[in-house]
Design a protein around this motif. Structure first.
Motif, short mmCIF file in Angstrom:
data_model
loop_
_atom_site.label_atom_id
_atom_site.label_comp_id
_atom_site.label_asym_id
_atom_site.label_seq_id
_atom_site.Cartn_x
_atom_site.Cartn_y
_atom_site.Cartn_z
N ALA A 252 -1.65 1.06 -20.66
CA ALA A 252 -1.30 1.80 -19.43
C ALA A 252 -1.82 3.24 -19.46
O ALA A 252 -1.64 3.97 -18.49
N GLU B 37 8.31 0.06 -14.83
CA GLU B 37 7.71 -1.22 -14.46
C GLU B 37 6.58 -0.97 -13.49
O GLU B 37 6.71 -0.18 -12.56
N HIS B 38 5.45 -1.61 -13.71
CA HIS B 38 4.32 -1.51 -12.78
C HIS B 38 4.65 -2.41 -11.59
O HIS B 38 4.86 -3.61 -11.75
N LYS B 39 4.71 -1.83 -10.40
CA LYS B 39 5.14 -2.59 -9.22
C LYS B 39 4.19 -3.75 -8.89
O LYS B 39 4.65 -4.82 -8.48
N THR C 74 2.46 -5.68 -10.82
CA THR C 74 2.51 -6.82 -11.74
C THR C 74 3.93 -7.18 -12.19
O THR C 74 4.14 -8.25 -12.74
N GLN D 230 -4.63 6.06 -16.68
CA GLN D 230 -4.58 5.66 -15.27
C GLN D 230 -3.72 6.60 -14.43
O GLN D 230 -3.43 6.32 -13.26
N ILE E 221 5.98 -1.28 -18.79
CA ILE E 221 4.88 -0.55 -19.44
C ILE E 221 5.36 0.62 -20.30
O ILE E 221 4.55 1.32 -20.89
N LEU F 148 -0.56 7.07 -14.90
CA LEU F 148 0.78 6.51 -14.75
C LEU F 148 1.85 7.39 -15.38
O LEU F 148 2.95 7.53 -14.82
N ARG G 172 3.16 3.56 -7.45
CA ARG G 172 2.77 2.38 -8.26
C ARG G 172 3.83 1.89 -9.22
O ARG G 172 3.67 0.84 -9.83
N LEU G 173 4.92 2.65 -9.37
CA LEU G 173 5.87 2.36 -10.43
C LEU G 173 7.30 2.24 -9.93
O LEU G 173 7.67 2.84 -8.93
#
Length: 187
Positions: A109, A73-75, A77, A112, A81, A114, A15-16
């Motif tokens: 964030a 970075e959140h992929k 969006t 979740q 973060i 992350l 996700r990142l």
């Protein structure tokens, strides 16, 4: 890149994206650093100039070593973060020399997975690409959220390694720290 600088490492998790810092990261980083909940276990709440200076130091360390505390970075969006990565602490600690793993994410964030995902990716870089023998993490005694991430990524608390952080003033509630470790064989 200077003559003795290393190739810059960047990587992705499901996700990142952990990447080099950008000018566009400065405002959201400053907002994150001004959030008292994010900074609850860190000293002190920085000014915007302090936040920008920290980014510059993080960029310089990555330029020198090829790795460090990367922007996260959140992929889905493209949103910045926070940061996660590996670092050689500037302070002389009871277990120095060492490489620490650390993270700081914006409050929205949290919860979740992350931080755990980013930290697992950084740990993989440390053991598989940098051939580190051990990675440590430390946090103020009361920081249960960070300690939980340390445990989720496979680190174990070194109870005998508890210490007073030398950069936190004597008598301050955040001076007492817990130490966590993981070796390459446990990864």
């Amino acid at each position: 890149m200077t003559d003795n600088a290393q190739p810059l490492i960047e990587f992705e998790t499901p996700r990142l994206r952990l990447r080099q810092w950008r000018e566009s990261d400065r405002a959201p980083f400053a907002a994150m650093a001004a959030d008292p909940q994010v900074m609850e276990f860190l000293l002190p709440l920085p000014t915007r100039a302090d936040s920008d200076a920290l980014i510059e130091r993080l960029e310089a360390r990555i330029a020198e070593k090829g790795w460090g505390f990367w922007a996260v970075e959140h992929k889905a969006t493209g949103e910045f973060i926070g940061f996660t990565g590996l670092n050689v602490p500037l302070a002389t600690l009871p277990f120095s020399p060492c490489v620490e793993i650390g993270w700081r994410l914006a409050r929205h964030a949290w919860g979740q997975g992350l931080a755990t995902e980013a930290a697992r990716g950084a740990m993989r870089v440390g053991f598989e690409r940098l051939a580190l023998e051990e990675i440590v993490a430390f946090t103020a005694v009361g920081n249960l959220r960070s300690a939980a991430v340390m445990e989720r990524i496979g680190m174990r608390e070194d109870v005998a390694g508890a210490f007073d952080h030398p950069l936190v003033p004597e008598g301050h509630a955040l001076r007492a720290h817990r130490l966590f470790r993981i070796g390459r064989a446990q990864h």
